[in-house]
Design a protein around this motif. Structure first.
Motif, short mmCIF file in Angstrom:
data_model
loop_
_atom_site.label_atom_id
_atom_site.label_comp_id
_atom_site.label_asym_id
_atom_site.label_seq_id
_atom_site.Cartn_x
_atom_site.Cartn_y
_atom_site.Cartn_z
N GLU A 137 0.80 -1.22 0.00
CA GLU A 137 0.00 0.00 0.00
C GLU A 137 0.84 1.27 0.00
OE1 GLU A 137 -2.44 -0.52 3.41
OE2 GLU A 137 -3.75 -2.02 2.45
N SER A 142 -1.26 4.33 -5.48
CA SER A 142 -1.65 2.92 -5.56
C SER A 142 -3.08 2.74 -6.03
CB SER A 142 -1.48 2.26 -4.18
OG SER A 142 -2.30 2.92 -3.21
N GLN A 145 -2.73 2.89 -10.09
CA GLN A 145 -1.66 2.19 -10.79
C GLN A 145 -2.20 1.02 -11.61
OE1 GLN A 145 1.13 0.96 -7.82
NE2 GLN A 145 2.41 2.77 -8.05
N ASP A 148 -1.90 -2.62 -10.08
CA ASP A 148 -2.91 -3.33 -9.29
C ASP A 148 -3.73 -4.29 -10.12
OD1 ASP A 148 -2.13 -2.03 -6.97
OD2 ASP A 148 -3.48 -0.34 -7.32
N LYS A 149 -3.70 -4.12 -11.44
CA LYS A 149 -4.49 -4.97 -12.34
C LYS A 149 -3.62 -6.01 -13.06
CE LYS A 149 -7.88 -1.30 -13.17
NZ LYS A 149 -8.93 -1.93 -12.36
N THR A 265 7.63 -5.19 -5.78
CA THR A 265 6.22 -5.11 -5.38
C THR A 265 5.43 -6.30 -5.90
OG1 THR A 265 6.40 -2.70 -5.47
CG2 THR A 265 4.18 -3.62 -5.35
N LYS A 269 3.23 -8.82 -3.80
CA LYS A 269 1.82 -9.12 -4.09
C LYS A 269 1.57 -10.62 -4.17
CE LYS A 269 -0.74 -7.07 -7.10
NZ LYS A 269 -1.21 -6.50 -8.37
#
Length: 301
Positions: A137, A142, A145, A148-149, A265, A269
């Motif tokens: 986070e 965020s 971005q 995130d997908k 990152t 994730k």
């Protein structure tokens, strides 16, 4: 003379009579004595018969008493046998109970140890989850971005990070007059990657806006990158699973020298997803183990 003869005969008769009388008296006395002896003998016989009868009664009573005593003895022996059998059964039951309790105690100890271990594991996973959430986070912007997908197969985070560098930090855009990822039509004639390179897009699930970029990224072994770099068409690049990168224009970036922020990152994730899965699995295992632990504790009561 006749008179003398008569007198003589009379005297003889008297003498015979007296002798006979004496014999009679003697016989009478003997008969009387014999009668007395007979009476006495009868009395003795009667007494003996009565004694025999009494002894028979006593014998019968003794036999009956003996029979009763034998029956009591048999009954007592049966009781003793039943007691001994009950004692053996009780010993066996106590031994069985002891074995069951030992097994239950061992099971309880194992279940408790496993439960404590899982509790510790779950606590550690939740701690890691919390830390990973904070780190993920912390990425700038965020909420918008494209990162995130984007989802990449586990183990290929460094490869995608090397391919995309910091471009994943930008959002999807609907107009190409601002910074971000704008969706363009698919390339009609795609230039094939060098032989020996696989498309990185096969390992990535991303928005369509990134398809042109991913179509021009090849996945190779670290040893093959330098050999294939000069075969790249303009816009193409090669990446290794470790995060090495070779670009068409001659630029190279080796893993470990500078790991892209996106790769870090992405790893976080994927690890966060794995941690969430492990938390769910561990929580279910802990619930099942708690039931087993409660059962084991119940057997010890």
């Amino acid at each position: 003379r006749c008179k003398d003869l008569a007198t003589s005969k009379s005297r003889a008769a008297e003498s015979d009579f007296e002798e006979t009388s004496e014999k009679f008296a003697q016989i009478s006395a003997e008969l009387k004595s014999t009668g007395a002896r007979i009476i006495k003998a009868k009395d003795s016989i009667l007494l003996l018969e009565n004694t025999i009868a009494d002894e028979k009664k006593k014998t019968i009573q003794i036999q009956e008493d003996l029979k009763l005593k034998k029956e009591r003895l048999l009954a007592e022996r049966k009781k003793i046998r039943l007691i001994e059998e009950a004692s053996v059964a009780a010993d066996k039951e106590m031994n069985d109970i002891s074995c069951v309790r030992d097994e239950a105690r061992n099971l309880e100890e194992k279940s408790r140890l496993a439960y404590t271990t899982l509790e510790g594991k779950l606590a550690a996973l939740k701690e890691e989850e919390s830390s990973l959430k904070l780190l993920v986070e912390e990425q700038d912007n965020s909420a918008v971005q494209v990162f995130d997908k984007v989802f990449v197969e586990k183990g290929y985070e460094s490869a995608l990070g090397a391919a995309m560098e910091d471009d994943l930090a930008f959002p999807l855009i609907l107009s190409n007059n601002s910074s971000g990822w704008f969706e363009l039509p698919s390339i009609v004639e795609i230039v094939d990657l060098p032989k020996g390179a696989r498309s990185l897009g096969d390992k990535v699930n991303a928005p369509k806006a990134l398809s042109r970029k991913l179509q021009y990224v090849g996945l190779v072994e670290s040893a093959d990158g330098p050999k294939l770099q000069n075969l790249l068409a303009p816009g193409q690049r090669l990446v290794s699973k470790n995060g090495d990168m070779w670009r068409w224009d001659g630029f190279c970036s080796m893993a470990g020298e500078s790991l892209p922020k996106a790769a870090i990152t992405l790893k976080r994730k994927n690890r966060l997803k794995d941690v969430n899965d492990e938390i769910g699995k561990t929580s279910k295992e802990l619930e099942a183990l708690e039931i087993d632990l409660n059962k084991a504790q119940g057997k010890l009561k």
